[in-house]
Design an enzyme around this catalytic site. Structure first.
Site, PDB file in Angstrom:
ATOM      1  N   HIS A  92     -10.557 -10.320  -8.157  1.00 11.72           N
ATOM      2  CA  HIS A  92      -9.709 -10.843  -7.084  1.00 11.72           C
ATOM      3  C   HIS A  92     -10.186 -10.406  -5.705  1.00 11.72           C
ATOM      4  CE1 HIS A  92      -7.093  -7.085  -7.325  1.00 11.72           C
ATOM      5  NE2 HIS A  92      -6.964  -7.341  -6.046  1.00 11.72           N
ATOM      6  N   ASP A 229     -10.499  -7.712 -14.571  1.00 16.03           N
ATOM      7  CA  ASP A 229     -10.528  -8.032 -13.140  1.00 16.03           C
ATOM      8  C   ASP A 229     -11.731  -7.390 -12.440  1.00 16.03           C
ATOM      9  OD1 ASP A 229      -9.927  -8.700 -10.543  1.00 16.03           O
ATOM     10  OD2 ASP A 229      -7.842  -8.065 -10.637  1.00 16.03           O
ATOM     11  N   SER A 658      -7.642  -1.710  -4.683  1.00 17.86           N
ATOM     12  CA  SER A 658      -8.235  -2.616  -5.652  1.00 17.86           C
ATOM     13  C   SER A 658      -9.739  -2.497  -5.604  1.00 17.86           C
ATOM     14  CB  SER A 658      -7.829  -4.044  -5.357  1.00 17.86           C
ATOM     15  OG  SER A 658      -6.607  -4.290  -5.982  1.00 17.86           O
TER      16      SER A 658
HETATM   17  N1  ARG Z   1      -1.191  -7.360  -7.669  1.00 21.08           N
HETATM   18  C1  ARG Z   1      -2.560  -7.120  -7.355  1.00 21.08           C
HETATM   19  C2  ARG Z   1      -2.712  -6.754  -5.867  1.00 21.08           C
HETATM   20  O1  ARG Z   1      -1.745  -6.571  -5.188  1.00 21.08           O
HETATM   21  C3  ARG Z   1      -3.437  -8.241  -7.741  1.00 21.08           C
HETATM   22  C4  ARG Z   1      -3.308  -9.479  -6.916  1.00 21.08           C
HETATM   23  C5  ARG Z   1      -4.240 -10.575  -7.304  1.00 21.08           C
HETATM   24  N2  ARG Z   1      -3.745 -11.330  -8.425  1.00 21.08           N
HETATM   25  C6  ARG Z   1      -2.788 -12.301  -8.356  1.00 21.08           C
HETATM   26  N3  ARG Z   1      -2.400 -12.884  -9.466  1.00 21.08           N
HETATM   27  N4  ARG Z   1      -2.259 -12.697  -7.234  1.00 21.08           N
HETATM   28  O2  ARG Z   1      -3.620  -7.090  -5.153  1.00 21.08           O
HETATM   29  N1  ASP Z   2      -3.612  -5.155  -6.338  1.00 19.76           N
HETATM   30  C1  ASP Z   2      -3.697  -4.253  -5.208  1.00 19.76           C
HETATM   31  C2  ASP Z   2      -4.958  -4.499  -4.382  1.00 19.76           C
HETATM   32  O1  ASP Z   2      -5.493  -5.592  -4.390  1.00 19.76           O
HETATM   33  C3  ASP Z   2      -3.603  -2.831  -5.663  1.00 19.76           C
HETATM   34  C4  ASP Z   2      -2.188  -2.326  -5.675  1.00 19.76           C
HETATM   35  O2  ASP Z   2      -1.373  -2.774  -4.858  1.00 19.76           O
HETATM   36  O3  ASP Z   2      -1.904  -1.438  -6.485  1.00 19.76           O
HETATM   37  O4  ASP Z   2      -5.396  -3.673  -3.616  1.00 19.76           O
END
Ligand code: ARG
Ligand code: ASP
Length: 750
Positions: A92, A229, A658
């Site tokens: 991502h 990921d 991330s």
């Molecule tokens: N929750 C994770 C973060 O805050 C992954 C986000 C990317 N994935 C998604 N399905 N939007 O970045």
């Molecule tokens: N998914 C988040 C990021 O892209 C990581 C988190 O918020 O724990 O940095």
């Protein structure tokens, strides 16, 4: 006198004891500054299992693990995993680069991409990787000339002057480096961070989205997780190994240090640390502002996004074209929406408000007991008052952000025409023509992923919330709508969309033919007028209304942190995340999310298969992966006939982490951080080690996908693979043996 003193000492001692007990639970929380680890955290980390030295983690003069950690394009983290600049980060995080190289014929998002040699790697203009050179405390220089009594604005102007002078000097002294001057603890501390920017970073590999984004929005923020990921890049440098823009002559960058990759795996209770660039947290808020967040801000923003997501979801399920167009918008909007919901639940479940209030009461008692802190005993109450004062304006700000910025796409898009209108009014024909062409291009890009009817539905569902919320000096268009009454809004908004010139078939032709005339038409258009008014109202009315309060809050928060540090001198404090390099540490640990709901710390490929829904938008899988699973063809990456996929630990992380490396006790790479478990996402405000967990891809899964699925085993050959688990490589060093022999003193971790 003597007796009084004794009572006083006893009182302090009792308070300290209560305090250290109340903080005992959260002893492992924190995003620590790498250059202070030796001083603040090292003995604690050692007790938890760390086997390398503090200098091996961070050193200003020698190569250390920090040289292998990169800030990936400013928003994510990545790490160097070979002597040839191979860089690992999340799928991502590399998403837009992977997307930019994808076409219908070569759809790397869908099918994955594996460069089979360096020639096949793909260049990415506008992508950079930054490596930190040194972190230096420059607080004295920056704060020179300021006093504690100064008001925020005066203080800021002096700081700005000092900062400019310092940056000028260091830039002249070290022209090859970039510098960030960052403020910590609300302006109590300033660090100068030097870094090297690499701008030739090429795409090397990515799994298909059905692996890299497996579970999509349904599984996002969730545990148990089964997402691979990750994506791979390579950093290039010039012939002298110095940063350089893309050139065919560039060579793979030889890093000062790259991470060893461990296939020995993780076990429950293992020490882990996450090294990366967390974006932003709010760890020093008073309970009242945490309450404002979970009782006011989050529910309000969620309620607006509920409407947007409901409209999108309904349409996307029924219409495949819309589903393609809106996939990434949906993901963007649902990401924080889901996190805010989790925050509310987490704060409730951990009783955070009560705990924070108890800590505040204790702080107040300490202020009463320590003469030089007497003046600070009402500090929290003062902060409460300021935060409360900010709530109504902030609600109006959020109404704009959610409705005008994230919600109605046309509103954001039409703002781009302001330059065209300006040029038309100025009568500059040539410039006007160029601008019209630029806008036509922009319009075409916009239309590709736009559905006007969908946007109208978003508008009639969300704009009313904005109109109901705005109380502070609304502009003429908004006032008029407000006076009309809410029963007229849906019709009025629908008319706006019907009449707008942008969606008419001949728009582009007319704009090209007669830009001046179209500019006039746009200037008079209702969507344009309303959107521009809302935009200007946000920047000229709402933001300034919070600036003054924010400055006052900042001053009080700074005093609060200073007072806390003096009231509890034995406790180590860590600054809020601010996109600077940090280390978090913890252990691989299962957790109990709710009564009788216990989560294990590891997932495996059989769990991936359990979630598999053939042909599904979120849970489909590549045939090759299923085949590997059925043949149990895991190569050296499986363990006891199983293929590990993801794991959780108690490392304190946030957005920006991330792509961060998760390292074991020997400093070897065991995981790739990419998310947090929903039950504990309130960790940005309140960390509770019983349910806060960061989510990582197991490095063995990464290697398995590269090698077995991608057939790019040559990349694994490039890496230094460690095969021994830290518990077996453990040699008790003399100083460690000594520290193990000493009884652990609570509250003395620093
Ligand atoms: N929750 C994770 C973060 O805050 C992954 C986000 C990317 N994935 C998604 N399905 N939007 O970045
Ligand atoms: N998914 C988040 C990021 O892209 C990581 C988190 O918020 O724990 O940095």
């Amino acid at each position: 006198m003597f007796v009084e003193n004794q009572i006083y000492m006893k009182k302090i001692f009792t308070l300290l004891l209560i305090f250290s007990l109340s903080f005992q639970l959260s002893a492992k929380e924190g995003m620590w500054l790498p250059h202070l680890i030796a001083q603040l955290n090292y003995s604690d980390m050692q007790r938890m299992g760390l086997q390398i030295s503090a200098e091996e983690i961070y050193s200003a003069n020698k190569s250390s693990l920090k040289d292998a950690v990169v800030h990936f394009n400013g928003g994510c983290t990545g790490e160097l995993i070979s002597g040839k600049g191979l860089l690992l980060t999340n799928h991502h995080c590399g998403y837009s680069q992977i997307q930019s190289h994808s076409t219908l014929e070569n759809n790397y998002l869908e099918d994955g991409f594996w460069a089979m040699s360096q020639e096949e790697e793909l260049a990415n203009p506008n992508l950079y990787a930054a490596i930190i050179r040194e972190i230096k405390d420059v607080s004295n220089l920056i704060l020179k000339g300021t006093t504690a009594e100064m008001d925020g604005a005066t203080r800021d102007s002096i700081i700005e002057m000092n900062a400019r002078a310092l940056l000028e000097t260091v830039k002249a002294e070290q022209p090859g480096l970039e510098f960030d001057l960052k403020d910590f603890f609300f302006g109590n501390q300033f660090l100068l961070i030097s870094k090297v920017l690499y701008t030739d970073v090429r795409l090397v590999g990515a799994p298909p989205s059905s692996i890299g984004k497996y579970g999509k929005d349904t599984d996002n923020w969730m545990w148990p997780r089964h997402t691979g990921d990750f994506s791979l890049f390579r950093v290039y440098a010039d012939a002298n190994n110095q940063p350089a823009d893309y050139s065919e002559d560039n060579q793979p960058y030889v890093p000062a240090q790259h991470l060893k990759v461990s296939v020995a795996g993780v076990r429950e209770g293992d020490f882990t640390m996450v090294y990366g660039f967390p974006g932003s947290t709010n760890q020093y808020l008073p309970a009242s502002e945490v309450a404002n967040t979970v009782n006011e801000y989050n529910p309000f923003r969620i309620s607006i996004r509920d409407k947007i997501l409901m409209v999108l979801d309904r349409k996307m399920r029924a219409d495949e074209a819309a589903s393609l167009k809106y996939a990434s918008k949906f993901a963007r909007i649902s990401n924080s929406w889901k996190r805010w919901k989790g925050e509310i639940l987490g704060i409730e479940r951990t009783n955070a408000l009560e705990v924070l209030k108890e800590e505040e009461a204790l702080f107040k008692q300490m202020c009463g007991a320590i003469p030089e802190l007497n003046s600070e005993k009402d500090l929290v109450a003062e902060m409460d008052a300021l935060y409360a004062k900010r709530v109504p304006v902030n609600m109006e700000r959020y109404a704009y952000i959610e409705v005008g910025y994230y919600g109605i796409e046309a509103f954001r898009h039409v703002l781009g025409y302001s330059k065209l209108i300006e040029l038309a009014e100025a009568g500059d024909e040539e410039a006007l023509k160029n601008e019209a062409e630029r806008m036509i291009k922009r319009m075409e890009g916009f239309q590709k992923n736009y559905d006007q009817e969908l946007d109208r539905l978003v508008a009639i569902n969300t704009l009313p919330i904005y109109l109901e919320t705005i109380k502070t000096k609304p502009g003429p268009v908004v006032s008029k709508l407000q006076q009309k009454g809410s029963d007229k809004w849906v019709e009025a908004i629908s008319d706006y969309f019907k009449d707008a010139p942008y969606f008419k078939e001949d728009f582009v032709t007319n704009l090209r033919k007669n830009p001046a005339k179209m500019a006039k038409k746009i200037a008079e258009d209702d969507i344009y007028s309303l959107s521009l008014e809302m935009y200007e109202h946000f920047f000229e009315v709402l933001n300034p209304a919070t600036t003054t309060i924010n400055l006052e809050i900042e001053v009080l928060q700074a005093r609060y942190v200073r007072a806390l540090q003096r009231a509890f001198p034995k406790k180590s404090f860590y600054p809020d995340a601010n996109s600077t390099l940090r280390v978090s540490y913890g252990k691989v640990m299962p957790y109990e999310a709710r009564d009788a709901v216990n989560y294990s710390a590891q997932t495996t490929l059989s769990g991936v298969m359990e979630k598999y829904v053939p042909g599904d938008y979120e849970f489909d899988l590549p045939a090759k992966l299923i085949e590997l699973y059925e043949n149990k063809d895991y190569g050296p990456y499986g363990e006891n006939g199983k293929m590990p996929v993801c794991f959780v630990a108690t490392n304190h992380t946030t957005g920006g982490n991330s792509g961060s490396p998760a390292l074991n006790a020997n400093g070897e790479l065991i995981g790739l951080n990419f998310d947090r478990a929903w039950d504990g996402v309130m960790s940005d405000m309140y960390f509770d080690p019983s349910i806060c967990r960061n989510v990582m891809v197991d490095l063995r899964y990464v290697l398995f996908i590269i090698d077995k699925l991608g057939g790019a085993g040559y990349l694994v050959d490039e890496m230094d693979i460690a095969t021994v688990h830290p518990s077996e490589s453990k040699t008790v060093k003399t100083d460690e043996a000594k520290s193990m022999a000493e009884p652990v003193k609570e509250g003395s971790q620093g």
